[in-house]
Design a protein around this motif. Structure first.
Motif, mmCIF file in Angstrom:
data_model
loop_
_atom_site.group_PDB
_atom_site.id
_atom_site.type_symbol
_atom_site.label_atom_id
_atom_site.label_comp_id
_atom_site.label_asym_id
_atom_site.label_seq_id
_atom_site.Cartn_x
_atom_site.Cartn_y
_atom_site.Cartn_z
ATOM 1 N N LEU A 51 0.813 -1.218 0.000
ATOM 2 C CA LEU A 51 0.000 0.000 0.000
ATOM 3 C C LEU A 51 0.845 1.265 0.000
ATOM 4 C CD1 LEU A 51 -2.856 -1.060 2.437
ATOM 5 C CD2 LEU A 51 -3.050 -0.624 -0.022
ATOM 6 N N ILE A 52 1.942 1.279 0.758
ATOM 7 C CA ILE A 52 2.759 2.498 0.780
ATOM 8 C C ILE A 52 3.440 2.720 -0.568
ATOM 9 C CG2 ILE A 52 3.049 2.559 3.279
ATOM 10 C CD1 ILE A 52 5.892 1.460 2.894
ATOM 11 N N ARG A 53 3.707 1.651 -1.295
ATOM 12 C CA ARG A 53 4.252 1.787 -2.653
ATOM 13 C C ARG A 53 3.181 2.314 -3.598
ATOM 14 N NH1 ARG A 53 7.428 -1.679 -0.187
ATOM 15 N NH2 ARG A 53 9.573 -1.967 -0.880
ATOM 16 N N LYS A 54 1.985 1.749 -3.506
ATOM 17 C CA LYS A 54 0.881 2.175 -4.364
ATOM 18 C C LYS A 54 0.549 3.650 -4.128
ATOM 19 C CE LYS A 54 -3.896 1.015 -5.484
ATOM 20 N NZ LYS A 54 -5.047 0.182 -5.128
ATOM 21 N N GLN A 55 0.569 4.078 -2.874
ATOM 22 C CA GLN A 55 0.266 5.466 -2.531
ATOM 23 C C GLN A 55 1.470 6.397 -2.711
ATOM 24 O OE1 GLN A 55 -2.298 4.144 1.232
ATOM 25 N NE2 GLN A 55 -1.959 6.321 1.123
ATOM 26 N N LYS A 56 2.625 5.806 -2.994
ATOM 27 C CA LYS A 56 3.863 6.574 -3.179
ATOM 28 C C LYS A 56 4.204 7.408 -1.948
ATOM 29 C CE LYS A 56 3.369 6.387 -8.064
ATOM 30 N NZ LYS A 56 3.687 6.852 -9.339
ATOM 31 N N ASP A 59 8.872 7.593 1.348
ATOM 32 C CA ASP A 59 9.707 8.516 2.124
ATOM 33 C C ASP A 59 9.042 8.892 3.444
ATOM 34 O OD1 ASP A 59 11.713 8.515 0.199
ATOM 35 O OD2 ASP A 59 10.903 10.273 -0.833
ATOM 36 N N ALA A 60 7.747 9.162 3.401
ATOM 37 C CA ALA A 60 7.028 9.525 4.624
ATOM 38 C C ALA A 60 7.004 8.356 5.603
ATOM 39 C CB ALA A 60 5.600 9.957 4.289
ATOM 40 N N THR A 61 6.760 7.165 5.085
ATOM 41 C CA THR A 61 6.735 5.979 5.940
ATOM 42 C C THR A 61 8.094 5.730 6.565
ATOM 43 O OG1 THR A 61 5.019 5.010 4.553
ATOM 44 C CG2 THR A 61 6.232 3.509 6.003
ATOM 45 N N MET A 110 16.874 -1.632 11.084
ATOM 46 C CA MET A 110 17.163 -0.823 9.896
ATOM 47 C C MET A 110 17.066 -1.643 8.613
ATOM 48 S SD MET A 110 17.198 2.314 10.552
ATOM 49 C CE MET A 110 17.575 2.805 8.875
ATOM 50 N N SER A 111 17.480 -2.883 8.645
ATOM 51 C CA SER A 111 17.342 -3.747 7.460
ATOM 52 C C SER A 111 15.870 -3.985 7.147
ATOM 53 C CB SER A 111 18.043 -5.088 7.670
ATOM 54 O OG SER A 111 19.434 -4.918 7.636
ATOM 55 N N LEU A 112 15.067 -4.172 8.173
ATOM 56 C CA LEU A 112 13.643 -4.358 7.966
ATOM 57 C C LEU A 112 13.025 -3.093 7.361
ATOM 58 C CD1 LEU A 112 11.033 -6.272 9.612
ATOM 59 C CD2 LEU A 112 10.680 -3.827 9.843
ATOM 60 N N ILE A 113 13.392 -1.926 7.885
ATOM 61 C CA ILE A 113 12.891 -0.659 7.343
ATOM 62 C C ILE A 113 13.322 -0.510 5.882
ATOM 63 C CG2 ILE A 113 13.071 1.865 7.504
ATOM 64 C CD1 ILE A 113 13.192 1.479 10.589
ATOM 65 N N ASP A 114 14.568 -0.891 5.576
ATOM 66 C CA ASP A 114 15.057 -0.816 4.195
ATOM 67 C C ASP A 114 14.219 -1.693 3.257
ATOM 68 O OD1 ASP A 114 17.066 0.975 4.820
ATOM 69 O OD2 ASP A 114 18.629 -0.564 4.978
ATOM 70 N N ARG A 115 13.713 -2.825 3.742
ATOM 71 C CA ARG A 115 12.888 -3.708 2.914
ATOM 72 C C ARG A 115 11.454 -3.180 2.790
ATOM 73 N NH1 ARG A 115 15.305 -7.434 6.227
ATOM 74 N NH2 ARG A 115 13.359 -7.915 7.291
ATOM 75 N N VAL A 116 10.897 -2.716 3.904
ATOM 76 C CA VAL A 116 9.502 -2.279 3.912
ATOM 77 C C VAL A 116 9.350 -0.917 3.245
ATOM 78 C CG1 VAL A 116 7.573 -1.600 5.410
ATOM 79 C CG2 VAL A 116 8.923 -3.626 5.958
ATOM 80 N N ASP A 122 14.332 10.523 -6.528
ATOM 81 C CA ASP A 122 13.363 11.013 -7.510
ATOM 82 C C ASP A 122 12.102 10.149 -7.550
ATOM 83 O OD1 ASP A 122 15.073 13.095 -8.252
ATOM 84 O OD2 ASP A 122 16.077 11.848 -9.748
ATOM 85 N N GLY A 123 11.687 9.691 -6.388
ATOM 86 C CA GLY A 123 10.459 8.910 -6.268
ATOM 87 C C GLY A 123 10.569 7.442 -6.622
ATOM 88 N N GLU A 124 11.753 6.991 -6.985
ATOM 89 C CA GLU A 124 11.950 5.580 -7.352
ATOM 90 C C GLU A 124 12.773 4.875 -6.284
ATOM 91 O OE1 GLU A 124 10.536 4.113 -10.054
ATOM 92 O OE2 GLU A 124 9.602 6.072 -10.445
ATOM 93 N N GLU A 125 12.411 3.631 -6.003
ATOM 94 C CA GLU A 125 13.147 2.826 -5.025
ATOM 95 C C GLU A 125 14.592 2.668 -5.469
ATOM 96 O OE1 GLU A 125 11.551 -0.937 -3.719
ATOM 97 O OE2 GLU A 125 9.545 -0.242 -4.241
ATOM 98 N N VAL A 126 15.503 2.752 -4.510
ATOM 99 C CA VAL A 126 16.909 2.501 -4.774
ATOM 100 C C VAL A 126 17.212 1.090 -4.337
ATOM 101 C CG1 VAL A 126 19.267 3.154 -4.220
ATOM 102 C CG2 VAL A 126 17.512 4.923 -4.440
#
Length: 128
Positions: A51-56, A59-61, A110-116, A122-126
């Motif tokens: 859902l956070i990906r769909k809503q873009k 960064d906020a999450t 932090m690894s979990l946050i990096d995955r979630v 520029d709005g794209e996942e790294v």
């Protein structure tokens, strides 16, 4: 090991089934029980992450998760009214009707946050 805990108050003016539907809209695998006006239980983060990906709102999450780190856990308050329509909006402290409180605990948080909620450019996942 990752542990996701859910807590959500049910106010006297609210229908417990509708509050449960709000929880399930964000956490469909949630296993919660209602006791003394409070849903408590556990869930996974798969749908939340989708859902956070769909809503873009990656960064906020990510900011909310990092800002609330205490030791090996973090906490988020998700607006339960917005959750009823399957969307995520983070609530401030003590929202009027309460919120879905999500506590995430992991030995490597932090690894979990990096995955979630990964870093974006520029709005794209790294991909790291």
């Amino acid at each position: 090991m990752t542990l996701i805990s859910i807590r959500c108050p049910v106010n006297p003016s609210e229908d417990p089934d509708k509050v449960l539907a709000a929880i399930n809209a964000i956490f469909p695998d949630a296993e919660v029980d209602l006791s003394d006006g409070l849903y408590k239980g556990t869930a996974g983060l798969d749908r939340f992450s989708q859902l956070i990906r769909k809503q873009k709102i990656l960064d906020a999450t990510r900011a909310v998760m990092i800002m609330n780190i205490r030791g090996n856990r973090t906490r988020m308050l998700v607006n339960k009214q917005v959750a009823t329509v399957g969307k995520i909006s983070f609530a401030d402290r003590n929202p009027v009707l309460g919120a879905i409180e999500v506590t995430v605990e992991d030995d490597d948080l932090m690894s979990l946050i990096d995955r979630v909620a990964p870093v974006t450019v520029d709005g794209e996942e790294v991909k790291v």
